[in-house]
Design an enzyme around this catalytic site. Structure first.
Site, PDB file in Angstrom:
ATOM      1  N   CYS A 113      -2.362  -7.904  -7.130  1.00 43.09           N
ATOM      2  CA  CYS A 113      -3.829  -7.731  -8.104  1.00 43.09           C
ATOM      3  C   CYS A 113      -3.145  -7.847  -9.597  1.00 43.09           C
ATOM      4  CB  CYS A 113      -3.944  -6.359  -7.961  1.00 43.09           C
ATOM      5  SG  CYS A 113      -3.140  -5.094  -8.846  1.00 43.09           S
ATOM      6  N   CYS A 120      -0.513  -5.461 -10.896  1.00 48.78           N
ATOM      7  CA  CYS A 120       0.834  -5.781 -10.471  1.00 48.78           C
ATOM      8  C   CYS A 120       1.261  -7.062 -11.177  1.00 48.78           C
ATOM      9  CB  CYS A 120       1.008  -5.883  -9.001  1.00 48.78           C
ATOM     10  SG  CYS A 120       0.853  -4.359  -8.222  1.00 48.78           S
ATOM     11  N   HIS A 148       0.916   0.540  -5.671  1.00 44.04           N
ATOM     12  CA  HIS A 148       1.098  -0.679  -4.772  1.00 44.04           C
ATOM     13  C   HIS A 148       2.520  -0.822  -4.451  1.00 44.04           C
ATOM     14  CE1 HIS A 148      -2.905  -2.441  -6.366  1.00 44.04           C
ATOM     15  NE2 HIS A 148      -3.256  -1.334  -5.663  1.00 44.04           N
ATOM     16  N   GLU A 169       4.403  -3.502  -4.542  1.00 47.87           N
ATOM     17  CA  GLU A 169       4.893  -4.286  -5.531  1.00 47.87           C
ATOM     18  C   GLU A 169       5.479  -3.397  -6.812  1.00 47.87           C
ATOM     19  OE1 GLU A 169       1.310  -6.855  -4.744  1.00 47.87           O
ATOM     20  OE2 GLU A 169       1.809  -4.739  -4.936  1.00 47.87           O
TER      21      GLU A 169
END
Length: 153
Positions: free
Chosen positions: A106, A109, A78, A80
């Site tokens: 999510c 993260c 991801h 992040e």
């Protein structure tokens, strides 16, 4: 058109970072900011030296995995996570930083963001993950929903 505010400046950069994404399902960008300085950027895609989904296809799509579920069945990292990894890899202190992201993070993260000491998360689109909202609230991380112009709703 005048000089952009700091928030507009960082949100536009976040959108630009997302254009580097190699995910076939969603383009996500993230930047870490502290004291009006960009600490690190990240976009979603496969790890270094691994084939990207746009080259070999999306395993989650091939198996009909819905958005927000079974994150472990993805080649990509991801946005992040990539921003946090880049900051850590280069020895950048993230404590007290802000995260600008094209999507609300999510739960995976979210836990990383909380433990990184990030205090504010600015995002454009939501994510189907109620647990992340609850954890952010419990941890005292402030969430700021942005509209298309980059300003708070």
């Amino acid at each position: 058109m005048g000089r952009p505010s700091w928030q507009d400046y960082f949100t536009e950069i976040t959108k630009l970072v997302a254009t580097r994404s190699t995910c076939t399902r969603r383009s996500v960008g993230a930047i870490l900011v502290k004291d009006k300085r960009i600490l690190a950027t990240g976009y979603n895609g496969a790890p270094a030296n691994i084939s990207h989904c746009e080259e070999v296809g999306c395993l989650r799509e091939q198996n009909g995995v819905p958005s927000g579920q079974r994150h472990e069945l993805c080649r990509g990292i991801h946005a992040e996570q990539n921003a946090l990894i880049q900051a850590a890899r280069h020895g950048v202190n993230m404590d007290g930083a802000d995260l600008y992201c094209t999507n609300l993070p999510c739960i995976i993260c979210t836990k990383m963001i909380i433990n990184s000491g990030i205090t504010n998360v600015y995002y454009f689109d939501g994510y189907a993950d109620e647990m992340s909202l609850a954890m952010f609230q419990e941890a005292g991380v402030k969430l700021h929903a942005l509209n298309d112009e980059g300003r708070g709703k």
